[in-house]
Design an enzyme around this catalytic site. Structure first.
Site, PDB file in Angstrom:
ATOM      1  N   ASP A 128      48.878  26.205  52.807  1.00 54.61           N
ATOM      2  CA  ASP A 128      49.248  27.180  53.842  1.00 54.61           C
ATOM      3  C   ASP A 128      50.399  26.634  54.678  1.00 54.61           C
ATOM      4  OD1 ASP A 128      49.125  29.587  55.178  1.00 54.61           O
ATOM      5  OD2 ASP A 128      47.515  28.967  56.536  1.00 54.61           O
ATOM      6  N   LYS A 141      38.187  21.944  68.269  1.00 53.54           N
ATOM      7  CA  LYS A 141      38.041  23.133  67.444  1.00 53.54           C
ATOM      8  C   LYS A 141      36.561  23.325  67.139  1.00 53.54           C
ATOM      9  CE  LYS A 141      39.923  25.455  63.349  1.00 53.54           C
ATOM     10  NZ  LYS A 141      40.900  25.369  62.236  1.00 53.54           N
ATOM     11  N   GLY A 179      37.066  30.073  63.950  1.00 57.46           N
ATOM     12  CA  GLY A 179      36.734  29.352  65.165  1.00 57.46           C
ATOM     13  C   GLY A 179      37.830  29.433  66.197  1.00 57.46           C
ATOM     14  N   GLY A 191      41.008  31.861  65.918  1.00 54.08           N
ATOM     15  CA  GLY A 191      41.173  32.267  64.532  1.00 54.08           C
ATOM     16  C   GLY A 191      39.952  33.006  64.050  1.00 54.08           C
ATOM     17  N   GLY A 192      39.950  33.372  62.771  1.00 54.28           N
ATOM     18  CA  GLY A 192      38.834  34.109  62.230  1.00 54.28           C
ATOM     19  C   GLY A 192      37.560  33.292  62.162  1.00 54.28           C
ATOM     20  N   ILE A 206      43.107  27.531  73.787  1.00 53.06           N
ATOM     21  CA  ILE A 206      44.529  27.508  73.414  1.00 53.06           C
ATOM     22  C   ILE A 206      44.774  28.153  72.057  1.00 53.06           C
ATOM     23  CG2 ILE A 206      45.115  25.490  74.800  1.00 53.06           C
ATOM     24  CD1 ILE A 206      44.741  23.735  72.380  1.00 53.06           C
ATOM     25  N   GLY A 207      43.714  28.615  71.375  1.00 53.35           N
ATOM     26  CA  GLY A 207      43.905  29.269  70.085  1.00 53.35           C
ATOM     27  C   GLY A 207      42.631  29.926  69.615  1.00 53.35           C
ATOM     28  N   VAL A 236      40.069  27.109  69.332  1.00 53.40           N
ATOM     29  CA  VAL A 236      40.576  25.791  69.694  1.00 53.40           C
ATOM     30  C   VAL A 236      40.702  25.719  71.209  1.00 53.40           C
ATOM     31  CG1 VAL A 236      42.423  24.098  69.390  1.00 53.40           C
ATOM     32  CG2 VAL A 236      41.830  25.636  67.509  1.00 53.40           C
TER      33      VAL A 236
END
Length: 450
Positions: A281, A176, A159, A156-157, A153-154, A161
């Site tokens: 963030d 994650k 890891g 990123g740089g 579902i996701g 998810v």
């Protein structure tokens, strides 16, 4: 029947030590045990109420010479008839407690009495007692966690998810993990663990809860699980609100809904700041909204724990994305479109709770306008890239909401401008203070920033 005094119950007065913890003997007809039994059975029988008992305990101690029965009767809370009845039942209960043979190393009688007669802990709390843990039954507990990956579902740089199924609890969770598994560097794993630990220590309804941290035995990938929140974020809600507003469907309740969510975000950050943790963030994409409207702040991967030195963290293993609308690696950490001037300038020693206040103001700016506060600076610096954007954020005046949306409420714009003031001392000094200002506007009360 005359009321039994301290000498009548067979126990000598105890001389408390002033140098350490006091432990009372637990054999025979002990005064403290009888007091606990009388309190528990008196409440259960309705001889007195919890409020009456709490009032009586204001000038009495279980560790003194006066029995609880004597004290309650003296205060007129316990009648003579009830006193006699409770004394008789307490004697029976004490005989039952001590009818078996003594076991060496067993728990104290007072702790045993509390466990057997006060399972809810209500009497112990009223009397100011806490049962001592049984080391024989203590130790550690271990269980095998069974997780089945459903779908990604996701990404990123650092890891990815996954939506996963917790087979033990029969529920869906978000998992994650570090993408590179055994090839991940020690620094990356340390940062990943740190993200989980920081998030896990922030126990607040508005912060995503962490369930477990572990390592997959087959892939060597470090992972942690957390509550699955779905795909809806504050960014989705903000976009829908402004699309409807621009099409003529202006429902004022939609703005109230977004502002209520904003107040919840402020309260969650207030909790984090009380634990000396700043997010660094903050943006609408990092705020999840579940199907029932609960607001959850997520993605604490750039969080910083403040200490007395306030030294910058080592994030050399930051996310590798280099677009201006994503988290940037290196000394400048955060999302540029929502970034505070001190972040853009790389002044790590100036980053504190007020940096998050700027981020909250940037979220409020997005609620009022539908765009990020540094969107215009990003467009102007398209040829100079991230460096030009950072320079513009650090040097240009704070953007105003009504320059983007002329229909923005001037009072809310004033709140937003104060939260996003270039100088940290000119901003709200706490997330709670910012939340209070928005709530005053919602209640129709005067706002200090306007």
């Amino acid at each position: 029947m005359p009321p039994p005094g301290p000498a009548a119950n067979g126990s000598a007065p105890t001389s408390p030590s002033t140098s350490g913890t006091i432990a009372f003997a637990g054999s025979g007809d002990n005064k403290e045990e009888r007091d606990v039994i009388l309190a528990a059975q008196g409440l259960r029988a309705g001889c007195f109420t919890e409020r009456q008992l709490r009032t009586a305990l204001n000038n009495w101690t279980i560790h003194g010479e006066t029995s609880l029965a004597d004290h309650l009767q003296t205060m007129g809370i316990l009648t003579t008839a009830d006193r006699e009845r409770l004394d008789a039942t307490a004697t029976v209960a004490l005989n039952d407690l001590h009818s078996g043979p003594a076991i060496p190393g067993s728990r104290s009688s007072l702790s045993s009495t509390l466990e057997r007669l006060d399972e809810s802990g209500r009497v112990a709390k009223l009397l100011g007692l806490a049962p001592v843990g049984d080391t024989a039954q203590g130790g550690s507990r271990s269980a095998e966690e069974r997780l089945s990956l459903v779908r990604k579902i996701g990404q990123g740089g650092l890891g990815s998810v996954w939506l996963a199924r917790d087979e033990n609890m029969q529920r869906h969770v978000a998992l994650k993990e570090i993408t590179r598994g055994s090839e991940a560097s020690h620094a990356a794993i340390a940062r990943f663990r740190r993200e989980a630990e920081i998030t896990g220590r922030l126990e607040h309804p508005g912060i995503v809860p962490i369930y477990q941290f572990g390592e997959d035995q087959k892939t060597d990938r470090v992972f942690y699980t957390m509550r699955f929140l779905g795909k809806q974020t504050l960014q989705n809600a903000v976009q829908e609100y402004h699309e409807r507003r621009e099409s003529g469907d202006h429902d004022p309740m939609l703005l109230r809904y977004l502002l209520t969510a904003f107040v919840s975000i402020c309260q969650a950050l207030g909790h984090a700041h009380s634990r000396k943790v700043i997010h660094r963030d903050l943006k609408p994409e990092n705020v999840a909204i579940d199907n029932f409207g609960q607001v959850i702040v997520i993605d604490w991967g750039l969080a910083k724990v403040l200490d007395e030195t306030n030294l910058p963290d080592d994030h050399s293993e930051s996310a590798s994305d280099d677009e201006s609308n994503r988290t940037i690696a290196g000394q400048v950490l955060g999302t540029p479109l929502y970034m505070a001037p001190e972040q853009a300038a790389g002044r790590g020693d100036e980053i504190d709770e007020r940096t998050d206040i700027y981020g909250l103001g940037a979220i409020l700016f997005a609620i009022l306008t539908g765009v990020a506060p540094h969107e215009s600076s990003n467009s102007a610096s398209v040829h100079s890239g991230a460096r030009g954007l950072f320079t513009a954020i650090a040097a240009k005046p704070t953007p105003l909401a009504r320059e983007v949306n002329a229909q923005a409420d001037p009072v809310l714009e004033a709140i937003c401008a104060k939260a996003m003031a270039r100088r940290r001392y000119a901003r709200y000094q706490s997330a709670t203070e910012l939340a209070d200002e928005v709530q005053r506007w919602m209640a129709g009360e005067p706002v200090r920033a306007y």
